[in-house]
Structures are given as structure tokens and as C-alpha cells.
Design a protein around this motif. Structure first.
Motif, PDB file in Angstrom:
ATOM      1  N   ALA A  41      -5.244   2.642  -0.814  1.00 56.89           N
ATOM      2  CA  ALA A  41      -6.274   3.242  -1.659  1.00 56.89           C
ATOM      3  C   ALA A  41      -7.653   3.086  -1.038  1.00 56.89           C
ATOM      4  O   ALA A  41      -8.469   4.016  -1.051  1.00 56.89           O
ATOM      5  CB  ALA A  41      -6.235   2.619  -3.052  1.00 56.89           C
ATOM      6  N   LEU A 101      -8.472   5.583 -12.429  1.00 60.16           N
ATOM      7  CA  LEU A 101      -7.614   5.817 -13.587  1.00 60.16           C
ATOM      8  C   LEU A 101      -8.118   5.182 -14.870  1.00 60.16           C
ATOM      9  O   LEU A 101      -7.517   5.395 -15.935  1.00 60.16           O
ATOM     10  CB  LEU A 101      -6.206   5.283 -13.288  1.00 60.16           C
ATOM     11  N   LYS A 148      -5.444  10.693 -10.482  1.00 57.46           N
ATOM     12  CA  LYS A 148      -3.978  10.679 -10.422  1.00 57.46           C
ATOM     13  C   LYS A 148      -3.444   9.330  -9.940  1.00 57.46           C
ATOM     14  O   LYS A 148      -2.594   8.733 -10.585  1.00 57.46           O
ATOM     15  CB  LYS A 148      -3.472  11.812  -9.530  1.00 57.46           C
ATOM     16  N   GLN A 149      -3.906   8.889  -8.776  1.00 59.10           N
ATOM     17  CA  GLN A 149      -3.461   7.585  -8.278  1.00 59.10           C
ATOM     18  C   GLN A 149      -4.587   6.555  -8.249  1.00 59.10           C
ATOM     19  O   GLN A 149      -4.340   5.358  -8.217  1.00 59.10           O
ATOM     20  CB  GLN A 149      -2.884   7.728  -6.856  1.00 59.10           C
ATOM     21  N   ASP A 174      -2.064  11.186  -1.175  1.00 56.50           N
ATOM     22  CA  ASP A 174      -1.383  10.322  -2.152  1.00 56.50           C
ATOM     23  C   ASP A 174      -2.358   9.497  -2.985  1.00 56.50           C
ATOM     24  O   ASP A 174      -1.909   8.682  -3.807  1.00 56.50           O
ATOM     25  CB  ASP A 174      -0.420   9.378  -1.426  1.00 56.50           C
ATOM     26  N   PHE A 175      -3.655   9.694  -2.771  1.00 60.61           N
ATOM     27  CA  PHE A 175      -4.649   8.912  -3.512  1.00 60.61           C
ATOM     28  C   PHE A 175      -5.737   9.852  -4.039  1.00 60.61           C
ATOM     29  O   PHE A 175      -6.865   9.867  -3.543  1.00 60.61           O
ATOM     30  CB  PHE A 175      -5.249   7.831  -2.612  1.00 60.61           C
ATOM     31  N   THR A 215      -7.181   1.486  -7.584  1.00 59.01           N
ATOM     32  CA  THR A 215      -5.966   1.346  -8.379  1.00 59.01           C
ATOM     33  C   THR A 215      -6.243   0.380  -9.532  1.00 59.01           C
ATOM     34  O   THR A 215      -7.190  -0.408  -9.473  1.00 59.01           O
ATOM     35  CB  THR A 215      -4.819   0.795  -7.514  1.00 59.01           C
TER      36      THR A 215
END
Length: 583
Positions: free
Chosen positions: A409, A205, A201-202, A196-197, A250
């Protein structure tokens, strides 16, 4: 063309006939040298055997502690006597209210008294070398932490309460958690939730382009976010032990995004994840292909001097580059920032326990098969150093209580390990940790030693109070090695959390802070503790303090420089690039 120097550590290469046995031992011992541990314990034990006075002291101490505990066990039920011993400030195992009941409290006190006795036994034995004493004491602490009553169902009141409340469901869930982790380890899989990281994408950025690439780095130039930018760009050199995006997690936790938003033109080095074909890459390659090539590329994009910042080992390498550039009269750098980066390895903290001739030779044997050290093997040493938080607290939380720690993250980044080329890692350990060549003026660059005293540029140095990797007092030593005015900040937190410290996060709610002082060259207190006591204390994040310092070192605002992206398959290569995605 630069010619490669002869390998300075050729004599340390393992013999082919020795490799099968040594590789088997290395896998069995998870990269920790059995010889180093055995020698340390033998040194302590033999000297203890011939010290009858020490025997008497320890026997007397054991008797006193037994009597203390007996008295507490008898009278502590009614609150009639204080506890025998308090846990260390960082030890939270027995802090929950369940441990304050008479029975569990007596059990915890017995363990803490035993821990205190072993600490007495492992230190102060006449004749034991300091290194062996530290290694032996560390090993015994690991054994004691393993035997803590908090680690077992029958002796942990929190687990017993949860088991009664859930009918044992917590233990069933814990078994499932253990099985999940065991399968991931056996199959070289990833931790749950890491998917999920994904960089681009997550996390990672902040908009940017890859503007330069060689066999070791990609250089990212981030897109401007303000109409005018500071005239001098900022180059960031992260450590290659982990991937760069800890500084661009993030959007809420991104140091890069914060700097770009304040009008800085930021360039970031993204290191390639090396493989077997890179086994011969050395520290000299990381200096030239990494830092110096990046500086040249930044100057090509933005003519004129630049600010440079290095994190952890990236900061160590940046200090080497700065010394080499100043030695040659090069004026590429306008300022240098070191983030949790050591330049003097005389006192490297508990990480130094893993650094002696036996341990380094053992690692060289381990690296001989594939030509690199796997990042997970390096992570194992860090987990041992902070085993209470990283190993045993996980055992209790996930395997006994049956809970699941949510992936974040920062935790996902920590699991995104990289490999270290064999030659580089051997040179790094020997030259820096074992021989301390950089601080003592022997570190060679292009055949000539560099001295940190050549650095006379303004410096901003950040250390973190609870750093197990770069202890802050060791980071502080840079102030006696360079001839530069230094702004020194000591952040709360550890090696990662103390750096990833955004103003809008915990810092905004008064949960973090930093100490700060500025000293002219050579004027900082020699004693780090004296600096600590005298430095101003500030609430919140150190990021704004550093940004204001950078702005003060700049020469005004200008129009943003152009971003000339590399192209791949007909398209511009966007950040985070390709090297960061390599497994």
C-alpha cells in the motif's frame, strides 16, 4: 473579495525565445540543471588545481590505501588481518555472506577504499563554496554508486551464485522485469501492482463524507466510531506533493482510523491534482483556499476552536496559517501538530542540493510548457537522494537476481504522484528553500510578513531519524522560532515509515521506537544533539503518545457532531471523494 497580489517572481519567467532549447535540455537532464552541476564541479576542480599541498595529501592517502588493500588482498584469504575499512551503517550492499569470501571481500574493500578517498578529495578544498562542495560531492557519490561492484553480474557473488543455480533464469527474468519497467516509463504507465491499491477500494477506507469543496480542496469529515467524542475536532493538512491517503492507508496502517477509534472527530484536506489551467495558483492560494478555508469549514461544522495537524509541506503551510491567525487575534486554533514538517530551511539536508538559482530557473523553464511540475519529476530527485535503496538495490534485486518486489500500500501510494502548479512551486522553492523567508520573518501573507514567534499555542512536533526530505535537526529548529510549549517526538524510520507507524504493526514487536521530551516555550536545548542525548527513549509507536497529548488539550467529551455531506447526482459524496482519484 480577496485580490490576487502581483506575481512576485515575474522577473524569473523564462523568455519565449529560450524555451525550446531549455525544454530540450530539461528533458535530457531529467530536471537537474547541467549548469548547476557544472559550476559546482568547476569550482572544486579549479581550486584543487591551485592547491599543490592538497595534491600531496591526496597522493599520500592514495598510496596508503593502496598499500592497505595490497596487504589485505595478500593476507585476508586466511583471516590474518582485519578489513581496511567498514561500510557506512546504512550501506548494506556488502553485508550478505557471499561478500565475506576472500575474493569478493577484497573487491568490496577496494571499492570502499576508493569511495573513502573520493570523499576526502571532494571535501576541504580551500576556496570552494559550501554549496558547490556539497553538490560536487553528491555528484561523485552518484557516479561511485553507479560503479559499485554490486551492480554488475561478473562482480556480484550473489548474482553469480543465483545464475549458476538457475541456469541463467534469473537474468532472463530480470530482462523481463526491465522491459516491463521501460515500457511503463515510455508510455507513462503505472508500476505493476498499483491497480490493487485503489483509494476507496483497498486503501482510504475509513468511513466519511465530503462536507466542503472548492477549486483546490475537498474536505472529508470521518464518521464517529465512539458514542462520545472529544469536544474539539482535529483538522489534518497533508502535503499536496502526494495524495492524502498515506494517513489513511489500509485499515491496519491508518492514522485516521486510529484517531477516530479513540474518539476524535477528524477532518482531512484532500488536495486537487492541478492541471495546466491551474498554473497561476500560488502559495497564497494554497494558504487561503486550502488551510484557511478548511479551518472555516470545520468551525462551521463544529463551532469553537479546533486542533490542527500538518504533514510535511502541509505542516509548513499550517505553521504559516497559525502565525497569520495569531497575528490577527484569531482564536480558531487550540493546538498545532507538525509531522515531519520544516519551518526553518537553512539546513534542508540533501534536498537542498537541488535548490539554487540555477536549479530553480531550470525547473521554471521545465514547468513553462505545461504550467506544472509532474510528480514523477519530483520523485526523481527523491530517488537520487536515496539512490542506494531506491535505484541500485532495485537494479540488483529485480534486474540481476530476477526477483519481483511485491507491491504494498505504501509503495502504491508513493507511485500515485501529483502535479505542482508552476507559480506555487516557484514561490515555494524561492521563498522557503532559497531565501528562508519564513524562519527569518519575511514570508508575506496578505501583503504583510508573518513571524512564527506569534505562535503561542501548545505544539506537538514529530520528526523522523532517517528523513531525507525533512531532516530531523531542521524540524527541531521550530523550537527556537515559536513562543509555545512543545512536545517533541523523534521517531525511528524515514519520512514516510516513521509517520505511518501503527501501534499494532512493527511497533508492537519492538521494531520501532521514539525519543520524547516536553519543554516550555524557549526552554528546549539549542543543540539538537543535546536534546537527543537527554530525551527519554520509548519502545513502540508515537501515535498513542500524541493521542494522549491531544486528549489532554481537549475540554471533555460531547455527542458527535452532525455530518452534512455534499451531494453529487442526488447522492451523498462519500470518502475518499473525487479529487484523490484524479490522474
Amino acid at each position: 473579495m480577496r485580490t490576487r497580489p502581483a506575481h512576485p517572481d515575474a522577473a524569473h519567467r523564462p523568455a519565449a525565445l529560450d524555451l525550446p532549447l531549455k525544454l530540450a535540455l530539461a528533458r535530457l537532464a531529467h530536471g537537474v540543471s547541467p549548469a548547476a552541476v557544472s559550476l559546482a564541479l568547476a569550482d572544486w576542480w579549479i581550486h584543487l588545481l591551485v592547491s599543490p599541498s592538497r595534491h600531496a595529501e591526496l597522493a599520500s592517502s592514495a598510496m596508503r590505501k593502496s598499500l592497505q588493500w595490497s596487504h589485505y588482498a595478500q593476507h585476508g584469504w586466511h583471516g590474518e588481518c582485519p578489513r581496511c575499512v567498514e561500510p557506512l551503517p546504512q550501506d548494506r550492499r556488502f553485508a550478505p555472506p557471499e561478500w565475506q569470501a576472500p575474493g569478493p571481500s577484497a573487491l568490496a574493500q577496494a571499492f570502499l577504499l576508493q569511495q573513502q578517498w573520493w570523499d576526502e578529495a571532494m571535501t576541504g578544498v580551500r576556496g570552494v563554496s559550501q554549496h558547490h562542495e556539497e553538490v560536487a560531492a553528491f555528484v561523485v557519490r552518484q557516479w561511485l554508486d553507479m560503479a559499485s561492484p554490486s551492480n554488475f553480474v561478473a562482480t556480484n557473488p550473489q548474482v553469480l551464485r543465483e545464475t549458476a543455480a538457475t541456469g541463467g533464469l534469473n537474468l532472463a527474468n530480470g530482462l523481463a522485469n526491465w522491459w516491463r519497467d521501460a515500457v511503463a516509463v515510455l508510455t507513462d504507465g503505472t508500476a505493476r501492482g498499483v491497480e490493487d491499491f485503489v483509494p476507496g477500494k483497498q486503501v482510504a477506507l475509513t468511513p466519511g463524507k465530503v462536507v466542503f469543496r472548492n477549486r483546490l480542496i475537498e474536505l472529508i469529515q470521518y464518521l464517529p466510531q465512539t458514542p462520545k467524542v472529544h469536544a474539539e475536532p482535529l483538522l489534518i493538512v497533508p502535503s499536496w506533493i502526494m495524495k492524502y491517503y498515506i494517513l489513511d492507508l489500509t485499515p491496519e496502517d491508518s492514522l485516521v482510523r486510529y484517531l477516530v477509534g479513540q474518539g476524535h472527530t477528524v477532518f482531512m484536506v484532500s488536495w486537487r491534482n492541478p492541471g495546466t489551467e491551474d498554473r497561476a495558483l500560488g502559495m497564497d492560494d494554497y494558504l487561503h483556499l486550502g488551510v484557511l478555508d478548511a479551518i472555516a469549514a470545520v468551525r462551521s461544522a463544529c463551532p469553537g476552536p479546533l486542533h490542527a495537524a500538518g504533514y510535511c509541506l502541509g505542516g509548513t503551510l499550517l505553521s504559516i496559517a497559525a502565525a497569520a491567525l495569531r497575528r490577527s487575534g484569531d482564536s480558531s486554533l487550540k493546538s498545532v501538530t507538525l509531522l515531519a514538517a520544516e519551518t526553518d530551511f537553512e539546513q534542508p539536508g540533501e534536498l537542498g542540493l537541488f535548490i539554487d538559482e540555477s536549479q530553480i530557473s531550470f525547473l521554471e523553464d521545465l514547468m513553462a510548457e505545461h504550467g506544472y511540475l509532474d510528480g514523477r519529476q519530483m520523485a526523481g530527485a527523491f530517488q537520487l537522494i536515496n539512490s542506494k535503496d531506491l535505484v541500485w538495490s532495485k537494479l540488483v534485486h529485480e534486474y540481476l537476481m530476477g526477483a519481483q518486489t511485491p507491491m504494498t500500500a505504501l509503495r502504491a501510494w508513493n507511485a500515485d504522484a501529483t502535479r505542482l502548479p508552476a507559480r506555487m512551486h516557484s514561490e515555494y522553492l524561492r521563498r522557503l528553500y532559497l531565501h528562508n523567508d519564513l524562519a527569518e520573518g519575511r514570508y508575506p501573507v496578505d501583503g504583510e510578513p508573518v513571524t512564527l514567534a506569534d505562535i503561542d499555542l501548545p505544539m506537538f512536533v514529530v520528526a523522523t531519524e532517517r528523513d531525507h526530505v525533512s531532516p530531523w535537526k531542521s524540524v527541531y529548529e521550530v523550537q527556537r522560532l515559536v513562543r509555545a510549549p512543545i512536545a517533541f517526538a523523534l521517531s525511528t524510520g524515514g519520512h514516510n515509515v516513521g509517520i505511518v507507524n501503527p501501534p499494532d504493526g512493527a511497533a508492537a514487536h519492538g521494531q520501532t521506537g521514539y525519543r520524547f521530551a516536553v519543554h516550555a516555550a524557549g526552554k528546549a536545548p539549542a543543540d539538537p544533539q543535546a536534546w537527543f542525548d537527554a530525551a527519554d527513549v520509548h519502545a513502540g509507536s508515537w501515535w498513542p503518545c500524541w493521542e494522549q497529548w491531544l486528549a489532554g488539550q481537549s475540554s471533555g467529551r460531547v455527542a458527535p457532531p452532525p455530518v452534512r455531506a455534499l451531494r453529487s447526482q442526488g447522492h451523498e459524496l462519500d470518502a475518499p471523494g473525487t479529487y484523490v482519484l484524479q490522474d
